[in-house]
Motif scaffolding. Sequence first.
Motif, mmCIF file in Angstrom:
data_model
loop_
_atom_site.group_PDB
_atom_site.id
_atom_site.type_symbol
_atom_site.label_atom_id
_atom_site.label_comp_id
_atom_site.label_asym_id
_atom_site.label_seq_id
_atom_site.Cartn_x
_atom_site.Cartn_y
_atom_site.Cartn_z
ATOM 1 N N LEU A 100 -7.726 -12.912 13.651
ATOM 2 C CA LEU A 100 -8.581 -13.316 12.544
ATOM 3 C C LEU A 100 -8.615 -12.242 11.459
ATOM 4 C CD1 LEU A 100 -10.607 -15.370 11.395
ATOM 5 C CD2 LEU A 100 -12.395 -14.131 12.616
ATOM 6 N N GLN A 101 -8.738 -10.979 11.875
ATOM 7 C CA GLN A 101 -8.732 -9.877 10.906
ATOM 8 C C GLN A 101 -7.393 -9.787 10.193
ATOM 9 O OE1 GLN A 101 -9.906 -6.427 13.137
ATOM 10 N NE2 GLN A 101 -12.094 -6.941 13.035
ATOM 11 N N GLU A 102 -6.304 -10.003 10.921
ATOM 12 C CA GLU A 102 -4.981 -9.968 10.295
ATOM 13 C C GLU A 102 -4.849 -11.102 9.267
ATOM 14 O OE1 GLU A 102 -2.457 -7.781 10.480
ATOM 15 O OE2 GLU A 102 -3.729 -6.527 11.760
ATOM 16 N N SER A 103 -5.367 -12.285 9.616
ATOM 17 C CA SER A 103 -5.283 -13.387 8.657
ATOM 18 C C SER A 103 -6.141 -13.094 7.428
ATOM 19 C CB SER A 103 -5.693 -14.701 9.311
ATOM 20 O OG SER A 103 -7.063 -14.696 9.635
ATOM 21 N N LYS A 104 -7.304 -12.456 7.643
ATOM 22 C CA LYS A 104 -8.135 -12.065 6.501
ATOM 23 C C LYS A 104 -7.413 -11.027 5.641
ATOM 24 C CE LYS A 104 -12.750 -12.916 8.382
ATOM 25 N NZ LYS A 104 -14.012 -12.292 8.800
ATOM 26 N N LYS A 105 -6.747 -10.091 6.294
ATOM 27 C CA LYS A 105 -5.982 -9.076 5.551
ATOM 28 C C LYS A 105 -4.889 -9.732 4.724
ATOM 29 C CE LYS A 105 -6.498 -5.072 8.600
ATOM 30 N NZ LYS A 105 -5.755 -4.154 9.476
ATOM 31 N N ASP A 106 -4.216 -10.724 5.319
ATOM 32 C CA ASP A 106 -3.159 -11.429 4.592
ATOM 33 C C ASP A 106 -3.731 -12.132 3.365
ATOM 34 O OD1 ASP A 106 -1.254 -10.593 6.395
ATOM 35 O OD2 ASP A 106 -1.271 -12.471 7.565
ATOM 36 N N VAL A 107 -4.879 -12.775 3.515
ATOM 37 C CA VAL A 107 -5.512 -13.449 2.383
ATOM 38 C C VAL A 107 -5.875 -12.434 1.307
ATOM 39 C CG1 VAL A 107 -7.583 -14.716 1.677
ATOM 40 C CG2 VAL A 107 -6.350 -15.408 3.728
ATOM 41 N N ILE A 108 -6.436 -11.302 1.725
ATOM 42 C CA ILE A 108 -6.812 -10.256 0.757
ATOM 43 C C ILE A 108 -5.572 -9.703 0.067
ATOM 44 C CG2 ILE A 108 -7.785 -7.933 0.555
ATOM 45 C CD1 ILE A 108 -9.812 -8.774 2.717
ATOM 46 N N LYS A 110 -2.778 -11.274 -0.516
ATOM 47 C CA LYS A 110 -2.327 -12.289 -1.468
ATOM 48 C C LYS A 110 -3.202 -12.275 -2.728
ATOM 49 C CE LYS A 110 -0.252 -15.394 1.910
ATOM 50 N NZ LYS A 110 -0.331 -16.682 2.607
ATOM 51 N N GLU A 111 -4.522 -12.119 -2.526
ATOM 52 C CA GLU A 111 -5.416 -12.054 -3.678
ATOM 53 C C GLU A 111 -5.116 -10.826 -4.531
ATOM 54 O OE1 GLU A 111 -9.506 -12.271 -2.547
ATOM 55 O OE2 GLU A 111 -9.297 -14.261 -1.675
ATOM 56 N N ILE A 112 -4.870 -9.693 -3.863
ATOM 57 C CA ILE A 112 -4.555 -8.460 -4.594
ATOM 58 C C ILE A 112 -3.276 -8.649 -5.399
ATOM 59 C CG2 ILE A 112 -3.806 -6.062 -4.323
ATOM 60 C CD1 ILE A 112 -5.792 -5.837 -2.003
ATOM 61 N N LYS A 113 -2.247 -9.227 -4.787
ATOM 62 C CA LYS A 113 -0.997 -9.460 -5.522
ATOM 63 C C LYS A 113 -1.231 -10.399 -6.702
ATOM 64 C CE LYS A 113 2.389 -8.490 -1.994
ATOM 65 N NZ LYS A 113 3.573 -8.945 -1.289
ATOM 66 N N PHE A 114 -2.047 -11.430 -6.461
ATOM 67 C CA PHE A 114 -2.345 -12.362 -7.530
ATOM 68 C C PHE A 114 -3.040 -11.636 -8.681
ATOM 69 C CE2 PHE A 114 -5.559 -15.109 -9.519
ATOM 70 C CZ PHE A 114 -4.729 -16.068 -10.082
ATOM 71 N N TYR A 115 -4.065 -10.833 -8.344
ATOM 72 C CA TYR A 115 -4.791 -10.139 -9.400
ATOM 73 C C TYR A 115 -3.951 -9.044 -10.048
ATOM 74 C CZ TYR A 115 -9.063 -12.624 -8.372
ATOM 75 O OH TYR A 115 -10.008 -13.609 -8.212
ATOM 76 N N GLN A 116 -3.068 -8.412 -9.282
ATOM 77 C CA GLN A 116 -2.184 -7.404 -9.879
ATOM 78 C C GLN A 116 -1.264 -8.048 -10.902
ATOM 79 O OE1 GLN A 116 -0.205 -5.644 -6.516
ATOM 80 N NE2 GLN A 116 -1.636 -3.927 -6.429
ATOM 81 N N HIS A 117 -0.856 -9.243 -10.640
ATOM 82 C CA HIS A 117 0.041 -9.945 -11.560
ATOM 83 C C HIS A 117 -0.741 -10.698 -12.645
ATOM 84 C CE1 HIS A 117 3.555 -12.015 -12.987
ATOM 85 N NE2 HIS A 117 2.941 -13.194 -12.837
ATOM 86 N N TRP A 139 -8.440 -0.800 -9.744
ATOM 87 C CA TRP A 139 -7.383 -0.728 -8.734
ATOM 88 C C TRP A 139 -6.111 -1.431 -9.170
ATOM 89 C CZ3 TRP A 139 -6.427 -5.718 -7.580
ATOM 90 C CH2 TRP A 139 -7.467 -6.626 -7.661
ATOM 91 N N VAL A 140 -6.096 -2.090 -10.310
ATOM 92 C CA VAL A 140 -4.894 -2.800 -10.749
ATOM 93 C C VAL A 140 -4.036 -1.838 -11.554
ATOM 94 C CG1 VAL A 140 -4.001 -4.809 -11.959
ATOM 95 C CG2 VAL A 140 -6.182 -4.944 -10.792
ATOM 96 N N ASN A 141 -3.257 -1.013 -10.889
ATOM 97 C CA ASN A 141 -2.297 -0.092 -11.512
ATOM 98 C C ASN A 141 -2.902 0.742 -12.647
ATOM 99 O OD1 ASN A 141 -0.185 -0.848 -9.899
ATOM 100 N ND2 ASN A 141 0.448 -2.493 -11.239
ATOM 101 N N ASN A 142 -4.170 1.035 -12.535
ATOM 102 C CA ASN A 142 -4.868 1.807 -13.558
ATOM 103 C C ASN A 142 -4.675 1.188 -14.941
ATOM 104 O OD1 ASN A 142 -5.864 3.684 -11.751
ATOM 105 N ND2 ASN A 142 -4.009 4.914 -11.844
ATOM 106 N N SER A 143 -4.558 -0.130 -15.015
ATOM 107 C CA SER A 143 -4.290 -0.790 -16.289
ATOM 108 C C SER A 143 -5.494 -0.734 -17.212
ATOM 109 C CB SER A 143 -3.873 -2.234 -16.055
ATOM 110 O OG SER A 143 -4.903 -2.919 -15.377
ATOM 111 N N SER A 144 -6.711 -0.638 -16.668
ATOM 112 C CA SER A 144 -7.887 -0.569 -17.540
ATOM 113 C C SER A 144 -7.887 0.731 -18.336
ATOM 114 C CB SER A 144 -9.161 -0.693 -16.722
ATOM 115 O OG SER A 144 -9.257 0.360 -15.799
#
Length: 174
Positions: A100-108, A110-117, A139-144
């Motif tokens: 369950l924790q691994e699946s949560k990590k995978d979801v997180i 994916k969200e991080i990749k989505f937000y990074q892009h 946390w997004v590549n110091n883009s701010s």
Amino acid sequence: MEKPFEYRKRPLSHQELENIARTDPKRAKRIIINRKSALRAKEKKKLYTCELEQRFQKLKSQATQASLQFNLLQMEQKSLISENSMLKDHTKLTKQMIELQESKKDVIRKEIKFYQHFVPTQMCGTVGGDMVNNLIPVWVNNSSMAATQGLTLLHPVGQLSNQTRLPRPQPLRQ
């Protein structure tokens, strides 16, 4: 005269034995030797019986001890089987929690990749001449920080995105 191998109902008395000893000393000697031998056999039989009874009592006590030990081991076995079952259940539950924790990590992830892009390309903009710096997470590549300083933003893959520069914020004139 008496027959030599005839079954007697009663033993010879002492006087009868003396009479036989006078008439036939060899027979009297044999009768005495037989009596002594019979007495030794009876004593030997009693000793053997006593030894067997002692051995029986010893084996009986050993059997009782073995039975008690067996019952104790059976109880211990049941306890260990129960503990093993609980540990297996705990292990199964722990594995499920890890999955369950691994699946949560995978979801997180994916969200991080989505937000990074998605976030650097969609949320960088100006509102009333000011940069919307608060909307871009740090946390997004110091883009701010790059956006506030007017630096070139990096694409999430790590390449420059069209070599575009963001406009520098201008102070408000009144």
